[in-house]
Write an enzyme that holds these catalytic residues in place. Structure first.
Site, PDB file in Angstrom:
ATOM      1  N   LYS A   1       0.834  -1.211   0.000  1.00  0.00           N
ATOM      2  CA  LYS A   1       0.000   0.000   0.000  1.00  0.00           C
ATOM      3  C   LYS A   1       0.863   1.254   0.000  1.00  0.00           C
ATOM      4  O   LYS A   1       2.026   1.240   0.409  1.00  0.00           O
ATOM      5  CB  LYS A   1      -0.952   0.014   1.199  1.00  0.00           C
ATOM      6  CG  LYS A   1      -0.294  -0.098   2.594  1.00  0.00           C
ATOM      7  CD  LYS A   1       0.221   1.209   3.163  1.00  0.00           C
ATOM      8  CE  LYS A   1       0.867   1.021   4.545  1.00  0.00           C
ATOM      9  NZ  LYS A   1       1.713   2.159   4.961  1.00  0.00           N
TER      10      LYS A   1
ATOM     11  N   ASP B   1      -2.116  -2.299   9.909  1.00  0.00           N
ATOM     12  CA  ASP B   1      -2.281  -2.254   8.448  1.00  0.00           C
ATOM     13  C   ASP B   1      -2.833  -3.556   7.876  1.00  0.00           C
ATOM     14  O   ASP B   1      -3.076  -3.642   6.671  1.00  0.00           O
ATOM     15  CB  ASP B   1      -0.927  -1.990   7.771  1.00  0.00           C
ATOM     16  CG  ASP B   1      -0.428  -0.575   8.008  1.00  0.00           C
ATOM     17  OD1 ASP B   1      -1.245   0.316   8.303  1.00  0.00           O
ATOM     18  OD2 ASP B   1       0.798  -0.378   7.876  1.00  0.00           O
TER      19      ASP B   1
HETATM   20  O1  C5P Z   1       0.107  -2.040  14.616  1.00  0.00           O
HETATM   21  P1  C5P Z   1       1.527  -2.311  14.238  1.00  0.00           P
HETATM   22  O2  C5P Z   1       2.121  -3.459  14.988  1.00  0.00           O
HETATM   23  O3  C5P Z   1       1.740  -2.415  12.764  1.00  0.00           O
HETATM   24  O4  C5P Z   1       2.339  -1.003  14.675  1.00  0.00           O
HETATM   25  C1  C5P Z   1       3.746  -0.982  14.739  1.00  0.00           C
HETATM   26  C2  C5P Z   1       4.173   0.150  15.660  1.00  0.00           C
HETATM   27  O5  C5P Z   1       3.819   1.417  15.084  1.00  0.00           O
HETATM   28  C3  C5P Z   1       3.476   0.133  17.000  1.00  0.00           C
HETATM   29  O6  C5P Z   1       4.199  -0.631  17.932  1.00  0.00           O
HETATM   30  C4  C5P Z   1       3.456   1.603  17.401  1.00  0.00           C
HETATM   31  O7  C5P Z   1       4.695   1.981  17.956  1.00  0.00           O
HETATM   32  C5  C5P Z   1       3.346   2.321  16.059  1.00  0.00           C
HETATM   33  N1  C5P Z   1       1.959   2.729  15.732  1.00  0.00           N
HETATM   34  C6  C5P Z   1       1.398   3.790  16.408  1.00  0.00           C
HETATM   35  N2  C5P Z   1       0.124   4.194  16.106  1.00  0.00           N
HETATM   36  C7  C5P Z   1      -0.590   3.574  15.135  1.00  0.00           C
HETATM   37  C8  C5P Z   1      -0.043   2.481  14.432  1.00  0.00           C
HETATM   38  C9  C5P Z   1       1.243   2.077  14.754  1.00  0.00           C
HETATM   39  O8  C5P Z   1       2.039   4.382  17.273  1.00  0.00           O
HETATM   40  N3  C5P Z   1      -1.829   3.986  14.860  1.00  0.00           N
END
Ligand code: C5P
Length: 314
Positions: free
Chosen positions: A6, A136
């Protein structure tokens, strides 16, 4: 399975919440750079085996930290069966690049495991498991264009007209999403405002972008591209400024860091223009790799299915 990478056409980030996550308003577009994911049954008791192939597969974990592994485990748990599954990931999306290749793997593994293990999960159940795996991953299931709120996992499909053509400039060294968000917390979005005192993000801020997407107005889309994480990514990888500048000189309609970076997405007038932007990057020596892609494209879907007790099914 094929599952798309994406580009975030817009990414607006609010102040960090108590759970460590940031409230987002983002407009995702699925693009034609895709992961190819194959799941096959293994002998009873053999467990999960993850293998990774593709030109840039170095550094991709093959243990339980891989999101595709976790996806298979979650589905097996729901189905009440052992996860005896071989997962092959062919990486077509730049690794650690801000294009959600790992999330695409997870989305593909959810759908394929549901099929292979006869779990019979509904779309809503798959979406719920996807959101547990990462912010995502739900978009990897849905594809096309969608507005994401919450952590990025609450999705509303958006109407769009026409196709966008992209040049994507990649760097060999990825950026950690968590580190980019931490840098955003310390430094803000780069307009002098502080991250902690931000106004809540709101989908109305993307009205111009959504209007341009709906009208098939590519130049309007180019003008409305936006990324609150770009300043943080540029702070961690200052070389990215040159990638943006070279794209502008090559006549891009708009260039931004994709998600948390370091991939730079440059919107082009045509596939040929996208190749020209890529050639300009290569000639200037500012990127390690170039891809051209178009969007939108579909979410994770089964390309080919072979029943263990019969001939291939469509
Ligand atoms: O959700 P995911 O594991 O992909 O997110 C990776 C990191 O990105 C999280 O640990 C967080 O630090 C950050 N993140 C965030 N806010 C979001 C999405 C991701 O702070 N909305």
């Amino acid at each position: 399975m094929r599952a798309p990478g994406k580009v975030n056409l817009s990414l607006r980030v609010g102040a960090v919440q108590d759970d460590g996550y940031h409230p987002l308003v983002t407009v995702f577009q699925a693009v034609s750079l895709a992961e190819e994911v194959t799941l096959t049954e293994r002998a009873a008791g053999a467990g999960i085996l993850v293998e990774v192939t593709g030109p840039a597969s170095d550094g991709v974990p093959t243990d339980r930290t891989n999101l595709a592994w976790q996806a298979v485990e979650l589905v097996a748990e729901r189905a009440g069966v052992d996860p005896d599954v071989h997962v092959e990931l062919h990486k077509g999306v730049p690794v650690g690049g801000g294009m959600a290749g790992g999330s695409a793997d997870a989305a593909a593994a959810l759908v394929a495991a549901d099929h292979l293990l006869h779990a019979g999960l509904s779309r809503d159940e798959l979406h719920e498991l996807a959101a547990r795996l990462g912010s995502d991953v739900p978009f990897g299931l849905l594809g096309h264009v969608a507005v994401g709120t919450g952590r990025g996992h609450l999705l509303t499909p958006a109407m769009t007209r026409g196709e966008l053509h992209w040049a994507l400039g990649t760097r060999a060294r990825g950026l950690s999403t968590a580190e980019v968000y931490r840098t955003f917390d310390e430094r803000g979005p780069g307009d002098g405002s502080s991250a902690a005192e931000r106004e809540p993000v709101h989908v109305d801020q993307d009205a111009e972008l959504l209007q341009a997407l709906g009208a098939g107005d590519t130049e309007g889309v180019g003008r409305a591209l936006h990324n609150d994480l770009q300043a943080a990514a540029l702070h961690l990888a200052p070389e990215l400024a040159d990638v943006l500048t070279v794209a502008e000189r090559a006549g891009t309609l708009g260039a931004i860091v994709s998600g948390s970076g370091p991939t730079v997405a440059a919107l082009a007038r045509s596939p040929r223009h996208a190749r020209a932007i890529g050639a300009a990057w290569t000639a200037a020596g500012v990127v390690d790799g170039v891809h051209v892609a178009s969007g939108p494209t579909h979410g994770a879907r089964i390309v080919h299915s072979v029943a263990s007790d019969g001939p291939p099914r469509p």
